[in-house]
Design a protein around this motif. Sequence first.
Motif, PDB file in Angstrom:
ATOM      1  N   ASP A 117       0.831  -1.215   0.000  1.00 20.64           N
ATOM      2  CA  ASP A 117       0.000   0.000   0.000  1.00 20.64           C
ATOM      3  C   ASP A 117       0.862   1.260   0.000  1.00 20.64           C
ATOM      4  OD1 ASP A 117      -2.333  -1.515   0.030  1.00 20.64           O
ATOM      5  OD2 ASP A 117      -2.414  -1.548   2.240  1.00 20.64           O
ATOM      6  N   GLY A 118       1.967   1.198  -0.775  1.00 18.68           N
ATOM      7  CA  GLY A 118       2.840   2.352  -0.930  1.00 18.68           C
ATOM      8  C   GLY A 118       3.840   2.544   0.190  1.00 18.68           C
ATOM      9  N   VAL A 119       3.814   1.692   1.184  1.00 17.96           N
ATOM     10  CA  VAL A 119       4.740   1.812   2.318  1.00 17.96           C
ATOM     11  C   VAL A 119       5.857   0.796   2.143  1.00 17.96           C
ATOM     12  CG1 VAL A 119       5.010   1.688   4.817  1.00 17.96           C
ATOM     13  CG2 VAL A 119       2.888   2.587   3.816  1.00 17.96           C
ATOM     14  N   PRO A 120       7.136   1.265   2.083  1.00 20.26           N
ATOM     15  CA  PRO A 120       8.252   0.320   1.918  1.00 20.26           C
ATOM     16  C   PRO A 120       8.667  -0.284   3.256  1.00 20.26           C
ATOM     17  CG  PRO A 120       9.085   2.559   1.898  1.00 20.26           C
ATOM     18  CD  PRO A 120       7.583   2.672   2.022  1.00 20.26           C
ATOM     19  N   TYR A 121       8.954  -1.577   3.215  1.00 19.41           N
ATOM     20  CA  TYR A 121       9.456  -2.289   4.387  1.00 19.41           C
ATOM     21  C   TYR A 121      10.777  -2.947   3.993  1.00 19.41           C
ATOM     22  CZ  TYR A 121       4.682  -1.594   6.071  1.00 19.41           C
ATOM     23  OH  TYR A 121       3.485  -1.038   6.474  1.00 19.41           O
ATOM     24  N   TYR A 122      11.821  -2.146   4.038  1.00 12.19           N
ATOM     25  CA  TYR A 122      13.152  -2.583   3.602  1.00 12.19           C
ATOM     26  C   TYR A 122      13.093  -3.038   2.135  1.00 12.19           C
ATOM     27  CZ  TYR A 122      13.878  -2.642   8.646  1.00 12.19           C
ATOM     28  OH  TYR A 122      13.932  -2.298   9.969  1.00 12.19           O
ATOM     29  N   SER A 123      12.430  -2.262   1.329  1.00 14.74           N
ATOM     30  CA  SER A 123      12.275  -2.614  -0.079  1.00 14.74           C
ATOM     31  C   SER A 123      13.542  -2.271  -0.851  1.00 14.74           C
ATOM     32  CB  SER A 123      11.074  -1.870  -0.673  1.00 14.74           C
ATOM     33  OG  SER A 123      11.322  -0.462  -0.667  1.00 14.74           O
ATOM     34  N   GLY A 124      13.589  -2.737  -2.099  1.00 14.19           N
ATOM     35  CA  GLY A 124      14.713  -2.432  -2.970  1.00 14.19           C
ATOM     36  C   GLY A 124      15.872  -3.384  -2.826  1.00 14.19           C
ATOM     37  N   LEU A 125      15.723  -4.453  -2.067  1.00 16.96           N
ATOM     38  CA  LEU A 125      16.792  -5.453  -1.929  1.00 16.96           C
ATOM     39  C   LEU A 125      16.736  -6.357  -3.158  1.00 16.96           C
ATOM     40  CD1 LEU A 125      16.227  -6.223   1.848  1.00 16.96           C
ATOM     41  CD2 LEU A 125      18.150  -4.962   0.858  1.00 16.96           C
ATOM     42  N   GLN A 126      17.719  -6.237  -4.027  1.00 21.33           N
ATOM     43  CA  GLN A 126      17.582  -6.807  -5.361  1.00 21.33           C
ATOM     44  C   GLN A 126      18.299  -8.138  -5.579  1.00 21.33           C
ATOM     45  OE1 GLN A 126      18.307  -3.917  -8.422  1.00 21.33           O
ATOM     46  NE2 GLN A 126      17.417  -2.257  -7.195  1.00 21.33           N
ATOM     47  N   ALA A 127      19.079  -8.579  -4.613  1.00 22.13           N
ATOM     48  CA  ALA A 127      19.748  -9.878  -4.797  1.00 22.13           C
ATOM     49  C   ALA A 127      18.771 -11.014  -4.495  1.00 22.13           C
ATOM     50  CB  ALA A 127      20.975  -9.954  -3.900  1.00 22.13           C
ATOM     51  N   ASP A 128      19.194 -12.246  -4.749  1.00 16.81           N
ATOM     52  CA  ASP A 128      18.306 -13.401  -4.579  1.00 16.81           C
ATOM     53  C   ASP A 128      18.795 -14.366  -3.512  1.00 16.81           C
ATOM     54  OD1 ASP A 128      20.518 -14.447  -5.779  1.00 16.81           O
ATOM     55  OD2 ASP A 128      19.497 -15.212  -7.568  1.00 16.81           O
ATOM     56  N   ASP A 129      19.574 -13.832  -2.553  1.00 17.18           N
ATOM     57  CA  ASP A 129      20.184 -14.751  -1.586  1.00 17.18           C
ATOM     58  C   ASP A 129      20.197 -14.182  -0.169  1.00 17.18           C
ATOM     59  OD1 ASP A 129      22.012 -12.728  -1.998  1.00 17.18           O
ATOM     60  OD2 ASP A 129      23.462 -13.993  -3.056  1.00 17.18           O
ATOM     61  N   TYR A 130      19.149 -13.415   0.193  1.00 17.50           N
ATOM     62  CA  TYR A 130      19.093 -12.833   1.543  1.00 17.50           C
ATOM     63  C   TYR A 130      18.498 -13.801   2.563  1.00 17.50           C
ATOM     64  CZ  TYR A 130      19.631  -8.416  -1.021  1.00 17.50           C
ATOM     65  OH  TYR A 130      20.072  -7.413  -1.842  1.00 17.50           O
ATOM     66  N   ALA A 131      17.485 -14.557   2.149  1.00 19.92           N
ATOM     67  CA  ALA A 131      16.713 -15.360   3.103  1.00 19.92           C
ATOM     68  C   ALA A 131      16.992 -16.853   2.933  1.00 19.92           C
ATOM     69  CB  ALA A 131      15.227 -15.091   2.922  1.00 19.92           C
ATOM     70  N   PHE A 132      16.920 -17.579   4.058  1.00 19.30           N
ATOM     71  CA  PHE A 132      16.868 -19.037   4.019  1.00 19.30           C
ATOM     72  C   PHE A 132      15.383 -19.408   3.985  1.00 19.30           C
ATOM     73  CE2 PHE A 132      21.037 -18.304   5.998  1.00 19.30           C
ATOM     74  CZ  PHE A 132      21.828 -19.088   5.181  1.00 19.30           C
ATOM     75  N   TYR A 133      14.997 -20.137   2.922  1.00 16.72           N
ATOM     76  CA  TYR A 133      13.580 -20.388   2.677  1.00 16.72           C
ATOM     77  C   TYR A 133      13.362 -21.891   2.526  1.00 16.72           C
ATOM     78  CZ  TYR A 133       8.961 -18.932   0.895  1.00 16.72           C
ATOM     79  OH  TYR A 133       7.614 -18.694   0.723  1.00 16.72           O
TER      80      TYR A 133
END
Length: 676
Positions: free
Chosen positions: A106-122
């Motif tokens: 809804d237009g509110v960023p929550y640490y947005s713009g992280l563009q790599a594909d290896d931040y989280a263990f999923y």
Amino acid sequence: MAVLSGIGLVALPSVASAAGPAGVEDCDFGTGGPSADTVCWLRFPDFQPLSAAQVTAGSSENQTVRLGDYTLTFTLTASPGAQGASGVRTSGLPTWDGGVLGNTIDGVPYYSGLQADDYAFYQDQSADLTGGQYNERDTITLSNITMTGPGGVVLDAGWSMVIADAETTSNYEGFVWKSDKPLQQFFSLVPSGYKDVCTGDPAILAGELSGLGTNTVTCRGGNFGDSTGAGYNPNRGILAVQSEAPQQISSTFIDDYGTSRQGVAFGVVFSEVSVEKTVVSRYSAADQFTVSMSTSGRSIASASTSGADTSTGTGKHPLITSTSGSQVSFTEQGIGSTALSHYSISWACTDDGAQIPSSDLVVSDGGATVTANVAAGHYVDCNVSNTALLGSVQWSKTDGSSLLSGSQWTLTGPDGYSANITDDSAPDEDPAGGVLRVGSLPWGDYTLTETQAPSGYLIGTASTRTFSISGNATTVDLGGIVNRAAVPGMHVKKTSDPASGQTVRPGEQITYQVVVQNTGNVDLTPAKLTDDLSDVLDNASYVEGSATATINGASAASPVVNGTTLTWSDALKVGQTATLTYVVTVSPHVTADDKLVNVVVGSADVPPGVTPPTSNCVPGTTDPDCTTTHTPVVQTAQKLAITGLDDSWRPLVLGGSAAMLIGVLLLASYRRFRRS
């Protein structure tokens, strides 16, 4: 040109991300969210996907993460949970469309713009999950954690790690987070329309959030309704916790049925610090400075001035800190012979742009160091300004009641300092006439001497003053220095022997005396006399060598007679008296009708700015002290008185006289004949 030293900076990674402290790589900064500019989300580009079987068998590898000036090393282990394993891989953020971390909702960023594909263990999905219960599956553990700072210093305090939910905690989903150090809540993010983290309907399944502040935090999502009702499985907010300087930290995933999966991200909390220097003025042109930052005994960065620099700074530098913050010391030092005691020191510090109260700063090292608390996610900047403690001296020139303009002075001091000072001209800094001020004086002893008094005034006997400039006395006020008004004066008196008005005989000598007195308070430079002898030397002759002069009894410059004028000049100090004498001889040919009249004229030069005195003896004067007059007296033949004889004898007398005259004439002729 500023010279930077201390922490070296490493180039940013090629993957674009939001801006954070300079020189950080192997982690990225998002946009929006609490402390977004200072939470760096770790990347794991070398992690390979692990199947359930591989996790069950156990997988371990050593990891090195470069964080600019810091290096984080740890052993990364994947292991099964109490209810087995599903398999783990890395993922970008957000991990799914409804995930909060890394998303814009809804237009509110929550640490947005992280563009790599290896931040989280999923997690992978697993069909063997038992629905309707909390299944602990797959554990990611970071052990043997070591943070090394600049200079290879191992940091066992003053930094922290963050674990954040990278998915959502729906029904029967959640985490068990553990650390060897207590886990504190870092944030709880609940976008509009989302349910609180780790919650549910107490009437159905309440959920659980427990253990904050301890070494184990458990988050379990509850149920908000049955599968046929609205709001059965709404999106949930996310939680993050922080552990200070852990050596081990882990996350165990909790899943429900076969499509259930969870994700977790790890971050390091950065703060930013910088220090700047402003040189307002220099005590010595060669003075230079270094400013630096340090924490827990280790250096962060430094910067130095050189040449004529008036400012320098380190720029922003990352600082790994704890939840409560770290104490950072900002320090300045003089380079080489530069003495900080020659300067005033003023610190101004801001925390995220807001002024830090002086009461919150710890000042030490005589003001050369301030220490501030730098909280996690904050930017603290300190600026130190230096103003040279050069001294100044001021004084006034008066006649005792009023200011006097136009005086001149010399000022000498340490290390060859010398200045000529004229009232209202540089280096006099005070524009008021009669008030003088000289600044930018180095420390040391000084001598101030008046060289020229204001016009019409005299330099006083106390015309020289001494004073000292030091750290305890940088401003010196000499008060009023008084000058007396210049009142020059001279009086001339001419006398003679015989005295003026008496008669003189042919061949008689007249001795003249001229006395000139300095009757004022100004030295006559010189006193001058001109004696007109034209009405004397037409009836008398000057006796060569007779003209002499003394001052207070001591020999002085000799008078000069040129034609019919006698002149004399010599310096005549205040209170002195000069006496001139000379002699003339009255001519034998004077007649009773002649007059010997003598007139003297006096004048004087005086120092600049003083009006010359007016003598009592000026041209055309009628002052009797300036002239002498003598009248010659000449002897003439007188008739003899004959008594007791009558007139009969007169022929005989006349005859005898004639005979005598003839005899004289004959004798004269005979002598001329003899000579011929």
